[in-house]
Design a protein around this motif. Structure first.
Motif, PDB file in Angstrom:
ATOM      1  N   MET A 224      -4.704  11.760  -5.083  1.00  0.00           N
ATOM      2  CA  MET A 224      -3.500  11.500  -4.287  1.00  0.00           C
ATOM      3  C   MET A 224      -3.884  10.662  -3.064  1.00  0.00           C
ATOM      4  O   MET A 224      -4.834  10.989  -2.355  1.00  0.00           O
ATOM      5  N   ARG A 225      -3.148   9.567  -2.825  1.00  0.00           N
ATOM      6  CA  ARG A 225      -3.526   8.692  -1.724  1.00  0.00           C
ATOM      7  C   ARG A 225      -3.301   9.358  -0.377  1.00  0.00           C
ATOM      8  O   ARG A 225      -2.413  10.189  -0.199  1.00  0.00           O
ATOM      9  N   GLN A 226      -4.131   8.987   0.594  1.00  0.00           N
ATOM     10  CA  GLN A 226      -4.087   9.570   1.931  1.00  0.00           C
ATOM     11  C   GLN A 226      -3.449   8.650   2.955  1.00  0.00           C
ATOM     12  O   GLN A 226      -3.255   9.040   4.108  1.00  0.00           O
ATOM     13  N   ARG A 227      -3.127   7.438   2.549  1.00  0.00           N
ATOM     14  CA  ARG A 227      -2.443   6.500   3.448  1.00  0.00           C
ATOM     15  C   ARG A 227      -1.551   5.593   2.611  1.00  0.00           C
ATOM     16  O   ARG A 227      -1.830   5.376   1.426  1.00  0.00           O
ATOM     17  N   PRO A 228      -0.474   5.063   3.191  1.00  0.00           N
ATOM     18  CA  PRO A 228       0.424   4.197   2.413  1.00  0.00           C
ATOM     19  C   PRO A 228      -0.240   2.861   2.097  1.00  0.00           C
ATOM     20  O   PRO A 228      -1.203   2.450   2.748  1.00  0.00           O
ATOM     21  N   ARG A 229       0.289   2.193   1.081  1.00  0.00           N
ATOM     22  CA  ARG A 229      -0.209   0.871   0.715  1.00  0.00           C
ATOM     23  C   ARG A 229      -0.133  -0.073   1.892  1.00  0.00           C
ATOM     24  O   ARG A 229       0.809  -0.037   2.678  1.00  0.00           O
ATOM     25  N   GLY A 230      -1.125  -0.962   1.985  1.00  0.00           N
ATOM     26  CA  GLY A 230      -1.129  -1.924   3.077  1.00  0.00           C
ATOM     27  C   GLY A 230      -0.828  -3.336   2.637  1.00  0.00           C
ATOM     28  O   GLY A 230      -0.838  -4.252   3.458  1.00  0.00           O
ATOM     29  N   ASP A 231      -0.541  -3.544   1.341  1.00  0.00           N
ATOM     30  CA  ASP A 231      -0.292  -4.898   0.858  1.00  0.00           C
ATOM     31  C   ASP A 231       1.143  -5.330   1.173  1.00  0.00           C
ATOM     32  O   ASP A 231       1.972  -4.531   1.607  1.00  0.00           O
ATOM     33  N   SER A 232       1.402  -6.614   0.946  1.00  0.00           N
ATOM     34  CA  SER A 232       2.747  -7.153   1.191  1.00  0.00           C
ATOM     35  C   SER A 232       3.408  -7.593  -0.107  1.00  0.00           C
ATOM     36  O   SER A 232       4.306  -8.433  -0.088  1.00  0.00           O
ATOM     37  N   ARG A 233       2.980  -7.037  -1.220  1.00  0.00           N
ATOM     38  CA  ARG A 233       3.517  -7.462  -2.510  1.00  0.00           C
ATOM     39  C   ARG A 233       5.037  -7.335  -2.552  1.00  0.00           C
ATOM     40  O   ARG A 233       5.590  -6.302  -2.205  1.00  0.00           O
ATOM     41  N   GLY A 234       5.663  -8.410  -2.993  1.00  0.00           N
ATOM     42  CA  GLY A 234       7.111  -8.424  -3.134  1.00  0.00           C
ATOM     43  C   GLY A 234       7.843  -8.959  -1.922  1.00  0.00           C
ATOM     44  O   GLY A 234       8.986  -9.387  -2.034  1.00  0.00           O
TER      45      GLY A 234
END
Length: 275
Positions: A1-11
């Motif tokens: 389970m991820r511990q931080r939100p995604r940091g990409d700018s996809r979309g």
């Protein structure tokens, strides 16, 4: 389970301009909701002139609450969008949104998610649930947009989603896992190869994605690869012929056509606009 939100700018088309014009941030939901929810996304703005943002939608359902100029809060369920999404912001306002993981909205909706594809369904005041969804009624979580802190807004969303009483669903977990594999593995280019790799019959994979994600696996593969192309175009000069080959296109012209169709501008024009 991820511990931080995604940091990409996809979309997000021209993400640099978005960050200059508005306050945009992501937060993780309560740990008990992370199996279904990608992240919460919050936007606040004070604008002297209208600002249009364009987004190439993810294969994901969003629940969105918005308040403009101290007016009433409105809410909606946004199904997977097949076309370029455009929104114009003006004056002052704020949005609190929930982006579900592809396949993750089914335990809340409890019907075929394809019923929502291409639709934006209002949440009438006095209900916590999408119209006609087979779960209980309640009231809008006003703190989703009126609270003063991000923590309070996220807690309001946690309370909302928990009240929908999602139930464990192994098939939803499978759909989430398979969609995540497509997103993270850029070598996934063909449905039949992907199905064989995961030992899932192609017909079952197609039915699974339509029921739980809202669109077919071929569409998901192509959308994620196109989002990669958009992200790379914003990063600087690149070889479109090489990128087309990397993303599984037969030639550069095919990639250019798909990119233009989904982003509304050609790759070259987009690259110039963000440079």
């Amino acid at each position: 389970m991820r511990q931080r939100p995604r940091g990409d700018s996809r979309g997000i088309l021209d993400p640099g301009r978005l960050l200059r014009e508005v306050r945009f941030r992501r937060h993780l939901p309560a740990e008990s909701l992370r199996q279904w929810v990608e992240h919460y996304w919050l936007i606040d703005w004070v604008l002297s002139a209208p600002f249009e943002q364009r987004v190439v939608p993810h294969p994901a359902v969003n629940v969105v609450f918005r308040r403009d100029d101290d007016g009433p809060e409105s809410g909606e369920v946004a199904g997977v969008g097949r076309d370029l999404f455009r929104i114009t912001l003006s004056g002052t306002g704020r949005v609190s949104g929930v982006q579900f993981r592809p396949g993750g909205f089914h335990p809340f909706w409890r019907r075929a998610v394809s019923e929502l594809t291409g639709r934006r369904v209002p949440l009438p005041a006095g209900r916590l649930t999408p119209p006609d969804a087979p779960v209980g009624e309640g009231t809008f979580p006003g703190a989703a947009t009126s609270a003063t802190s991000d923590d309070e807004r996220c807690r309001a969303l946690d309370t909302l989603l928990t009240s929908w009483q999602p139930e464990p669903d192994p098939t939803a977990e499978e759909a989430v896992r398979l969609a995540e594999a497509i997103r993270t593995d850029r070598t996934v280019l063909r449905v039949d190869d992907f199905a064989a790799r995961h030992d899932v019959p192609v017909r079952r994979l197609q039915r699974l994605f339509l029921e739980y994600v809202g669109v077919g696996p071929k569409w998901v593969i192509r959308r994620y690869r196109l989002q990669e192309a958009v992200e790379q175009a914003a990063g600087g000069p690149l070889s479109w012929a090489d990128l087309a080959a990397d993303l599984g296109y037969s030639d550069q012209a095919h990639l250019v056509r798909d990119f233009t169709a989904v982003a509304g501008v050609s790759p070259a024009a987009y690259a110039r606009s963000v440079s």
